[in-house]
Design an enzyme around this catalytic site. Structure first.
Site, PDB file in Angstrom:
ATOM      1  N   TRP A 198       0.848  -1.186   0.000  1.00  0.00           N
ATOM      2  CA  TRP A 198       0.000   0.000   0.000  1.00  0.00           C
ATOM      3  C   TRP A 198       0.892   1.247   0.000  1.00  0.00           C
ATOM      4  O   TRP A 198       1.868   1.321   0.746  1.00  0.00           O
ATOM      5  CB  TRP A 198      -0.892  -0.023   1.249  1.00  0.00           C
ATOM      6  CG  TRP A 198      -1.849   1.129   1.343  1.00  0.00           C
ATOM      7  CD1 TRP A 198      -2.781   1.487   0.428  1.00  0.00           C
ATOM      8  CD2 TRP A 198      -1.966   2.062   2.422  1.00  0.00           C
ATOM      9  NE1 TRP A 198      -3.482   2.590   0.862  1.00  0.00           N
ATOM     10  CE2 TRP A 198      -2.998   2.964   2.089  1.00  0.00           C
ATOM     11  CE3 TRP A 198      -1.295   2.223   3.639  1.00  0.00           C
ATOM     12  CZ2 TRP A 198      -3.385   4.004   2.919  1.00  0.00           C
ATOM     13  CZ3 TRP A 198      -1.684   3.260   4.472  1.00  0.00           C
ATOM     14  CH2 TRP A 198      -2.718   4.144   4.109  1.00  0.00           C
ATOM     15  N   LYS A 475     -16.885   4.556  -8.263  1.00  0.00           N
ATOM     16  CA  LYS A 475     -15.534   4.191  -7.818  1.00  0.00           C
ATOM     17  C   LYS A 475     -15.720   2.958  -6.938  1.00  0.00           C
ATOM     18  O   LYS A 475     -16.325   3.032  -5.873  1.00  0.00           O
ATOM     19  CB  LYS A 475     -14.906   5.333  -7.039  1.00  0.00           C
ATOM     20  CG  LYS A 475     -13.511   4.993  -6.516  1.00  0.00           C
ATOM     21  CD  LYS A 475     -12.876   6.195  -5.865  1.00  0.00           C
ATOM     22  CE  LYS A 475     -11.602   5.814  -5.127  1.00  0.00           C
ATOM     23  NZ  LYS A 475     -11.065   6.935  -4.359  1.00  0.00           N
ATOM     24  N   TRP A 476     -15.244   1.822  -7.413  1.00  0.00           N
ATOM     25  CA  TRP A 476     -15.444   0.530  -6.748  1.00  0.00           C
ATOM     26  C   TRP A 476     -14.201   0.216  -5.927  1.00  0.00           C
ATOM     27  O   TRP A 476     -13.167  -0.128  -6.467  1.00  0.00           O
ATOM     28  CB  TRP A 476     -15.677  -0.538  -7.811  1.00  0.00           C
ATOM     29  CG  TRP A 476     -15.880  -1.938  -7.342  1.00  0.00           C
ATOM     30  CD1 TRP A 476     -15.228  -2.595  -6.344  1.00  0.00           C
ATOM     31  CD2 TRP A 476     -16.800  -2.888  -7.885  1.00  0.00           C
ATOM     32  NE1 TRP A 476     -15.681  -3.875  -6.233  1.00  0.00           N
ATOM     33  CE2 TRP A 476     -16.646  -4.081  -7.162  1.00  0.00           C
ATOM     34  CE3 TRP A 476     -17.731  -2.839  -8.920  1.00  0.00           C
ATOM     35  CZ2 TRP A 476     -17.383  -5.229  -7.435  1.00  0.00           C
ATOM     36  CZ3 TRP A 476     -18.471  -3.976  -9.204  1.00  0.00           C
ATOM     37  CH2 TRP A 476     -18.297  -5.156  -8.461  1.00  0.00           C
ATOM     38  N   ASP A 477     -14.343   0.346  -4.626  1.00  0.00           N
ATOM     39  CA  ASP A 477     -13.186   0.164  -3.747  1.00  0.00           C
ATOM     40  C   ASP A 477     -13.192  -1.241  -3.146  1.00  0.00           C
ATOM     41  O   ASP A 477     -14.217  -1.951  -3.158  1.00  0.00           O
ATOM     42  CB  ASP A 477     -13.256   1.231  -2.636  1.00  0.00           C
ATOM     43  CG  ASP A 477     -11.897   1.607  -2.092  1.00  0.00           C
ATOM     44  OD1 ASP A 477     -10.927   0.872  -2.333  1.00  0.00           O
ATOM     45  OD2 ASP A 477     -11.804   2.653  -1.408  1.00  0.00           O
ATOM     46  N   ASN A 479     -11.057  -2.739   0.322  1.00  0.00           N
ATOM     47  CA  ASN A 479     -10.004  -2.332   1.251  1.00  0.00           C
ATOM     48  C   ASN A 479      -9.519  -3.385   2.233  1.00  0.00           C
ATOM     49  O   ASN A 479      -8.805  -3.046   3.166  1.00  0.00           O
ATOM     50  CB  ASN A 479     -10.469  -1.110   2.053  1.00  0.00           C
ATOM     51  CG  ASN A 479     -10.456   0.147   1.201  1.00  0.00           C
ATOM     52  OD1 ASN A 479      -9.418   0.533   0.694  1.00  0.00           O
ATOM     53  ND2 ASN A 479     -11.613   0.755   1.018  1.00  0.00           N
ATOM     54  N   ASP A 549      -3.064   4.887  -3.404  1.00  0.00           N
ATOM     55  CA  ASP A 549      -3.515   5.956  -2.509  1.00  0.00           C
ATOM     56  C   ASP A 549      -2.417   6.981  -2.306  1.00  0.00           C
ATOM     57  O   ASP A 549      -2.640   7.984  -1.631  1.00  0.00           O
ATOM     58  CB  ASP A 549      -3.905   5.367  -1.145  1.00  0.00           C
ATOM     59  CG  ASP A 549      -5.338   4.879  -1.151  1.00  0.00           C
ATOM     60  OD1 ASP A 549      -6.011   5.040  -2.183  1.00  0.00           O
ATOM     61  OD2 ASP A 549      -5.779   4.335  -0.127  1.00  0.00           O
TER      62      ASP A 549
HETATM   63  C1  DGJ Z   1      -9.194   3.710  -0.307  1.00  0.00           C
HETATM   64  C2  DGJ Z   1      -9.173   4.414  -1.625  1.00  0.00           C
HETATM   65  O1  DGJ Z   1      -8.064   4.033  -2.372  1.00  0.00           O
HETATM   66  C3  DGJ Z   1      -9.221   5.913  -1.388  1.00  0.00           C
HETATM   67  O2  DGJ Z   1      -9.071   6.596  -2.599  1.00  0.00           O
HETATM   68  C4  DGJ Z   1     -10.510   6.231  -0.724  1.00  0.00           C
HETATM   69  O3  DGJ Z   1     -11.574   5.966  -1.594  1.00  0.00           O
HETATM   70  C5  DGJ Z   1     -10.644   5.453   0.567  1.00  0.00           C
HETATM   71  N1  DGJ Z   1     -10.408   4.051   0.377  1.00  0.00           N
HETATM   72  C6  DGJ Z   1     -11.995   5.642   1.172  1.00  0.00           C
HETATM   73  O4  DGJ Z   1     -12.193   4.859   2.252  1.00  0.00           O
END
Ligand code: DGJ
Length: 738
Positions: A198, A475-477, A479, A549
């Site tokens: 990351w 925007k499909w995130d 995480n 990010d």
């Molecule tokens: C991770 C994404 O890469 C960011 O651009 C942003 O959308 C955050 N998540 C939001 O939680």
């Protein structure tokens, strides 16, 4: 021109006018590999016979038959054992026992189409493509293995995939099935692959090949920022514009492996496919299993030659047809501008300012739903937060549309927060082993997308929002990665848990497919904490990816340098953010941030209502200029002008008559040269160029001496006003004059 030629039902030649790929049916009926490289022209039976001549004998081998040992024979889809001691491409079990597989040539068929398919990501083309399907049979075990090869007329690439069918009356389990393999006669290569974490995705790591085995991959449920599936084998001595490079990539977004074996005779074997760890697939009688596609590139024109092929492949055969030649909108995203702290008034202020300076799309990032004021809550509750949008989301979307902006929203569809009704109602929909402890990442759980019911429930929520807002862009995130890969659904269906990871990613693709079938105009940007799922699989649905990010311009130079080896500028979204930068606290000039972000799909991610008039004017001017050059940037040919690992980075995009050069110097160095020049190897010696709309310069000068670079502060300049030390950059345009 693209063709598949078959001689004597035995010798196969796939070619376009730049590459040839040759294989044959060996004396034992298996497929032997002969050659992959530059186009060989028309071949006769005599040519093939010559290729098969063998003088030497390898010592210390076991033989398959009198005159054949598989240990030193290049093969199309090798199997471990039966005289080959290297790792094989496929393993099938009958209960506890390995099957000793022996696939022999049966028949082949050739097709002229390779249709686009939403169910599984695939390379596609409706014309100028040949698809060869070779059917092999293992009659002892009643298994059919189909090897599929595709070749397009416009890229130096062979696409391979494998399919296993159970023709018997007993079920078997596949424990390993690679998409494809490539054998090379030597090991004179450096492996380049993209790795990181990351905030530092896609850094290029290099190592020499040596006898033994090396592999990289992912067991995270996504391809991961740690390792991208892309791998290049760069011939020793190859440069930016010369030398042989082979590369492989996988059209897949889940667990993968890329594995390279060099044997005692320096023969190299490379495999890529679904990671066999934590994988097993039950194949009942009559069922088939299809692997994702592997892509094998070849060039003799060095790193820039490789990028010509990888970029054309993505632009012409991966990205959804609707987006193949369409420019990406310039987005203002509120994430780094507000994080979770916003309401509709703040967003409208941002959107109004955005419109004024030429931005085309306004995207509301994380925090618009449930009661999400931080990242520990509300995922899976995709209803608008009325504290932040008292008039509702459709009224807000209407205002954005009335301003003449496109409207985008953030979703993280695969996740659920523990405090939601969705979780309370369906704890069994969460991925995790059935014991007490459950791993948490970013305070959230992963939904079991192997279960079609779960996918559908999320789809219904997203559909309502898409319809209510007339949404243009998602925007499909994603995480968090998956651990304890256990699915209640698979347990109930009596399927092995080893199927989970693959079924999970098929579930992700199925949600994409539902959205894109019902709302074909919608534009989906792929994101996974930045570049956590940055691959050819996702690009079949998402024509644009948020690659990291880390929006710091200096770090982005390294990320882009790596990512661009495999993927074109058009899929790369770059946002100009505020300084000091939120990820590394570095301050770079706005000019540098623009000069980096302009190479790709430009966007902004900062509070533009707080900028000075001067900064706003600079952004407005940059956007206006970018719009004029956007097609050149996104669809022109990208080349590096300076090698990797330097303080200085330079690249350019060119089309028939225009070029744009980017030059970046990370750190200033005292007392270097007085005049700096950057050679332009692509300049046409017989032409003149208009440089920066001001200077007419001869192509020969640009090629042999170069473009004059901006003046560098060298410690002795009398007047230092306006000179930049660290983070100097330039963007230089060139137009051909005759
Ligand atoms: C991770 C994404 O890469 C960011 O651009 C942003 O959308 C955050 N998540 C939001 O939680």
């Amino acid at each position: 021109m693209v063709a598949v030629e078959v001689l004597e039902n035995k010798f196969f030649h796939l070619h376009n006018d730049r590459i040839s790929y040759l294989f044959y049916v060996m004396e034992n009926g298996q497929l032997g590999h002969l050659y992959y490289g530059a186009f060989l022209g028309e071949l006769t039976k005599e040519d093939f016979r010559y290729m098969l001549l063998r003088e030497s004998k390898s010592a210390g081998t076991v033989k398959y038959s009198e005159a054949l040992t598989l240990g030193d024979r290049a093969q199309e889809y090798p199997v471990y054992g039966s005289s080959d001691f290297r790792e094989g491409a496929i393993e099938v079990m009958d209960g506890e026992d390995y099957l000793y597989l022996d696939f022999k040539f049966d028949s082949y068929a050739i097709e002229d189409q390779k249709p686009y398919d939403l169910e599984m990501p695939l390379s596609a083309s409706t014309e100028n493509v040949k698809v060869l399907k070779v059917r092999l049979k293992d009659s002892d075990h009643k298994l059919t293995l189909t090897q599929t090869y595709a070749i397009f007329d416009d890229v130096s690439a062979i696409v391979r995939s494998s399919e296993l069918t159970n023709d018997g009356d007993r079920s078997v389990q596949i424990s390993k099935i690679m998409s494809g393999a490539l054998e090379l006669p030597d090991a004179n290569y450096e492996l380049w692959h993209l790795c990181g974490a990351w905030l530092k995705e896609d850094h290029v790591k290099k190592q020499n090949l040596a006898p033994g085995h090396l592999s990289f991959g992912s067991l995270r449920g996504a391809t991961s920022p740690q390792h991208n599936p892309f791998a290049a084998l760069v011939e020793k001595g190859a440069g930016l514009d010369n030398g042989v490079v082979y590369a492989s990539n996988l059209i897949y977004s889940g667990n993968f492996i890329t594995s390279i074996n060099v044997n005692e005779w320096n023969q190299t074997r490379i495999y890529t496919g679904i990671n066999p760890d934590h994988f097993s697939w039950l194949l009942e009688p009559g069922e088939s299993f299809k692997t994702p596609e592997a892509v094998l590139f070849h060039t003799k024109d060095g790193i820039n030659g490789l990028m010509k092929e990888t970029h054309a492949f993505v632009l012409n055969h991966i990205i959804p047809p609707k987006w193949q030649n369409k420019v990406r909108p310039i987005v203002l995203n509120n994430w780094e501008a507000t994080y979770f702290d916003f309401d509709d008034r703040k967003l409208l202020e941002l959107a109004e300012k955005a419109k004024e300076i030429g931005i085309e799309c306004f995207a509301v990032d994380d925090g618009w739903f449930g009661h999400r004021d931080d990242d520990r809550t509300s995922l899976g509750n995709w209803t608008v937060d009325e504290r932040k949008f008292p008039n509702g989301i459709s009224a807000f979307a209407k205002k954005i549309h009335e301003m003449g902006l496109k409207f985008g929203m953030w979703f993280e569809p695969e996740m659920v927060s523990p405090d939601t009704k969705l979780y309370a109602d369906h704890p069994e929909w969460v991925v995790g082993h059935p014991y007490e402890r459950r791993s948490v990442g970013r305070g959230q759980y992963v939904l079991d997308f192997a279960d079609p019911q779960v996918v559908d429930a999320i789809y219904q929520q997203m559909k309502a929002i898409i319809e209510e807002t007339g949404l243009d862009y998602i925007k499909w995130d994603m995480n968090r990665n998956i651990t304890e890969a256990y699915s209640n659904y698979l347990h109930e269906k009596k399927r092995p848990q080893g199927e989970f990871f693959h079924r999970y990613i098929l579930g992700v693709y199925s949600l994409y497919a539902k959205i894109l079938s019902d709302f074909p105009e919608i534009f989906i940007e792929g994101c996974a904490s930045g570049g956590g799922r940055y691959d050819l699989g996702i690009m079949c649905y998402s024509p644009m990816i948020w690659p990291s990010d880390d929006s710091d311009a200096v770090e982005r130079l390294d990320i882009m340098s790596g990512a661009m080896l495999a993927y074109p500028l058009a899929v790369f979204s770059n946002h100009v953010s505020a300084c000091p930068n939120d990820q590394v606290r570095r301050s770079t000039p706005l000019e540098m941030r623009h000069n980096v972000c302009d190479f790709g799909a430009l966007g902004y991610e900062l509070d533009i209502t707080k900028l000075s008039d001067g900064e706003l004017a600079a952004i407005k001017a940059n956007i206006a200029e970018y719009k004029k050059q956007r097609e050149l940037i996104l669809f022109g040919r990208f080349k590096r002008l300076l090698p990797f690992d330097e303080n200085e980075v330079s690249w350019c995009v060119t089309n028939d008559s225009q070029s744009l050069v980017g030059f970046y110097r990370k750190l200033a160095q005292p007392n270097t040269s007085i005049f700096d020049y950057l050679k332009l190897p692509f300049a046409d010696e017989n032409k003149r160029y208009l440089v920066d709309k001001k200077h007419q310069v001869k192509g020969r000068w640009l090629k042999n001496n170069g473009l004059l670079l901006p003046y560098q502060f060298n410690g002795a300049n009398a007047d230092t006003a306006g000179l930049i030390g660290d983070f100097q950059s330039a963007r230089i345009s060139l137009e051909e004059l005759n």
